[in-house]
Write a protein that holds these residues in place. Structure first.
Motif, mmCIF file in Angstrom:
data_model
loop_
_atom_site.group_PDB
_atom_site.id
_atom_site.type_symbol
_atom_site.label_atom_id
_atom_site.label_comp_id
_atom_site.label_asym_id
_atom_site.label_seq_id
_atom_site.Cartn_x
_atom_site.Cartn_y
_atom_site.Cartn_z
ATOM 1 N N UNK A 109 0.860 -1.189 0.000
ATOM 2 C CA UNK A 109 0.000 0.000 0.000
ATOM 3 C C UNK A 109 0.889 1.229 0.000
ATOM 4 N N UNK A 110 0.440 2.293 -0.656
ATOM 5 C CA UNK A 110 1.183 3.545 -0.566
ATOM 6 C C UNK A 110 1.054 4.077 0.855
ATOM 7 N N UNK A 111 2.157 4.535 1.424
ATOM 8 C CA UNK A 111 2.153 4.933 2.826
ATOM 9 C C UNK A 111 1.124 6.021 3.136
ATOM 10 N N UNK A 278 -3.982 7.913 -5.747
ATOM 11 C CA UNK A 278 -3.338 7.819 -4.433
ATOM 12 C C UNK A 278 -3.393 9.160 -3.721
ATOM 13 N N UNK A 279 -3.205 10.246 -4.478
ATOM 14 C CA UNK A 279 -3.213 11.580 -3.879
ATOM 15 C C UNK A 279 -4.586 11.941 -3.327
ATOM 16 N N UNK A 280 -5.651 11.604 -4.061
ATOM 17 C CA UNK A 280 -7.017 11.856 -3.574
ATOM 18 C C UNK A 280 -7.269 11.092 -2.276
ATOM 19 N N UNK A 281 -6.877 9.829 -2.273
ATOM 20 C CA UNK A 281 -7.103 9.002 -1.085
ATOM 21 C C UNK A 281 -6.273 9.503 0.092
ATOM 22 N N UNK A 282 -5.087 10.039 -0.198
ATOM 23 C CA UNK A 282 -4.259 10.602 0.872
ATOM 24 C C UNK A 282 -4.947 11.784 1.534
ATOM 25 N N UNK A 285 -7.558 10.376 3.804
ATOM 26 C CA UNK A 285 -6.902 9.810 4.991
ATOM 27 C C UNK A 285 -6.529 10.906 5.973
ATOM 28 N N UNK A 286 -6.050 12.023 5.465
ATOM 29 C CA UNK A 286 -5.669 13.142 6.330
ATOM 30 C C UNK A 286 -6.872 13.687 7.085
ATOM 31 N N UNK A 287 -7.994 13.831 6.392
ATOM 32 C CA UNK A 287 -9.236 14.290 7.039
ATOM 33 C C UNK A 287 -9.668 13.328 8.141
ATOM 34 N N UNK A 288 -9.618 12.025 7.833
ATOM 35 C CA UNK A 288 -10.036 11.024 8.815
ATOM 36 C C UNK A 288 -9.129 11.065 10.045
ATOM 37 N N UNK A 289 -7.825 11.177 9.817
ATOM 38 C CA UNK A 289 -6.878 11.213 10.944
ATOM 39 C C UNK A 289 -7.184 12.406 11.858
ATOM 40 N N UNK A 290 -7.530 13.521 11.254
ATOM 41 C CA UNK A 290 -7.771 14.731 12.035
ATOM 42 C C UNK A 290 -9.146 14.750 12.698
ATOM 43 N N UNK A 291 -10.181 14.315 11.987
ATOM 44 C CA UNK A 291 -11.551 14.557 12.440
ATOM 45 C C UNK A 291 -12.273 13.325 12.963
ATOM 46 N N UNK A 292 -11.832 12.126 12.556
ATOM 47 C CA UNK A 292 -12.557 10.913 12.938
ATOM 48 C C UNK A 292 -11.748 10.034 13.882
ATOM 49 N N UNK A 293 -10.440 9.930 13.668
ATOM 50 C CA UNK A 293 -9.631 9.081 14.545
ATOM 51 C C UNK A 293 -9.771 9.475 16.028
#
Length: 334
Positions: A109-111, A278-282, A285-293
Motif C-alpha cells: 500500500x502507498x504509505x 493515491x493523492x485523492x485518497x491521501x 486519509x488526512x481528514x479522517x486522521x484529524x476529524x474521525x480518529x
C-alpha cells in the motif's frame, strides 16, 4: 529496503473465473514487490465489501496497475519499506485502503493511504475501518456536505456503509433516518443511533421520510440501491437536497421524471473510491486522521463487526454478504 525475513510466496485468494462464491480459491502467489513510497503489510485481517462481490462476478475489474487479488482494506504490521518511505517504520501497526490485494498474507500500500491503528483497537477492529470510513467521509461530508442539524436518509442502514454513516452522521449532530429490510434490522439501526428507521418491505420510505421530517424531506440522501429508488429519492428529498449515489445494487433507473429535481433545485452526485488516485485518497486519509480518529480513540464511535471468517473461507464470507443477513461488517482473519 529494510524488512523482516520475508518468504517469496504467500497464501492469497484467487478469483479463478467470474461466478458464484465457490470460484474464490486459496492459492500460492508471489509476495508483492514495492515501488517508491510503498510499504508492505503482513496482513492480520481484511474487510469483505460489496465491490469484492462485484469483482468476483466480473462486473468491477481492478483499476489499471492494481492487484487482481480481491480485498480493499487490511490491517497488520509493516514488514518492509519501499524507497523514500517517511511516515512508517518496520514494526508499525497500520490499517490501510488498497485498490486490491487485501485477501492475502501480504499486501502493499502507498504509505499515504495507510493510517495508524487507533489507540485501544485490535487489528481486527482496525481492518473494519478503511473502506467504509473513507467511503462515508467522501460521500456524506465532502460530496453530500452534511451539516449539523440537517436530516440524512441512509439506504441500507445496517450494511457496513450504513452503520458507519449512521455513526458518523450522529457524531456530527445530524438527524438520521435509515431504510432496512426487516424488523430485526430496524431495531438494530435504532440501537446504533438512528433517529428513525423504515422497513422498506412494509413501509413507503417516501411517506415515512416526509412524516419524520414534518414534510421537509431529507437534506442529504445516501443511496447504494439505485433502480426505482432514484426517482423515489427525488420525492423524499428536501428543497436544495443533495443525493449521493454510491451503489447500483438494483441496477439502472428504468423510469425517471426529472421535474421534481428541477422544482426542488436538487443536486445529484456520485462517486467510486477504488479508482481515485493515491493523492485523492491521501487527502481523505488526512481528514479522517484529524476529524474521525479522535472519535474512535475516545470510544465515541466503533465499527460494527458481524462475523469473521478465516481466509480459506472467503467463499462463505461472500455468500453471507450476498444474503444480506448481516448487520455491520464481514471480516477475514488471515
Amino acid at each position: 529496503m529494510s524488512a523482516y525475513s520475508l518468504p517469496e510466496e504467500m497464501a492469497a485468494i484467487e478469483i479463478s473465473h467470474s461466478g458464484e462464491p465457490d470460484v474464490l480459491t486459496l492459492v500460492g502467489m508471489p509476495v508483492p514487490k514495492l515501488d517508491t513510497g510503498e510499504i508492505l503489510v503482513e496482513v492480520v485481517a481484511a474487510g469483505v465489501n460489496r465491490p469484492d462481490v462485484l469483482q468476483r462476478r466480473g462486473h468491477y475489474p481492478p483499476p489499471l496497475g492494481a492487484s487482481d487479488i480481491p480485498g480493499l482494506e487490511v490491517s497488520g504490521t509493516v514488514v518492509a519499506l519501499g524507497p523514500n518511505v517517511k511516515r512508517y517504520a518496520v514494526g508499525d501497526q497500520v490499517c490501510a485502503l488498497v485498490a486490491g490485494g487485501g485477501y492475502a498474507e501480504y499486501c502493499k500500500v502507498h504509505e499515504s493511504n495507510a493510517l495508524p491503528v487507533p489507540k485501544g483497537y485490535s487489528l481486527l477492529e482496525a481492518a473494519a475501518l478503511p473502506e467504509t470510513f473513507f467511503t462515508v467521509w467522501v460521500n456524506l461530508f465532502q460530496r453530500g456536505k452534511l451539516k449539523a442539524g440537517e436530516t440524512v436518509l441512509i439506504h441500507g442502514g445496517t450494511s457496513g456503509i450504513g452503520t458507519v454513516a449512521t455513526l458518523l452522521a450522529k457524531s456530527f449532530n445530524a438527524y438520521v433516518i435509515t431504510t432496512v429490510g426487516s424488523e430485526e434490522k430496524r431495531r438494530a439501526s435504532l440501537a446504533l443511533g438512528a433517529n428513525f428507521s423504515i422497513n422498506y418491505r412494509t413501509e413507503d420510505f417516501i411517506e415515512k421520510t416526509l412524516q419524520a421530517t414534518n414534510g421537509h424531506g431529507a437534506d442529504v440522501i445516501v443511496d447504494l440501491i439505485a433502480g426505482d429508488y432514484v426517482a423515489k429519492n427525488f420525492q423524499a428529498a428536501a428543497i436544495e437536497g443533495r443525493i449521493v449515489q454510491i451503489g447500483v445494487q438494483n441496477g439502472k433507473a428504468t423510469e425517471l421524471n426529472l421535474m421534481p429535481l428541477l422544482k426542488k433545485c436538487l443536486t445529484i452526485t456520485g462517486s467510486t473510491l477504488r479508482s481515485r488516485s493515491v493523492e485523492d485518497k491521501a487527502c481523505i486519509a488526512s481528514d479522517l486522521r484529524e476529524k474521525v480518529w479522535p472519535l474512535l480513540e475516545q470510544g465515541l464511535i466503533k465499527p460494527q463487526i458481524f462475523k469473521t471468517f478465516p481466509l480459506n473461507q472467503a467463499s462463505e464470507a461472500h455468500a453471507l454478504m450476498e444474503s444480506s443477513a448481516h448487520i455491520g461488517k464481514i471480516m477475514l482473519k488471515v
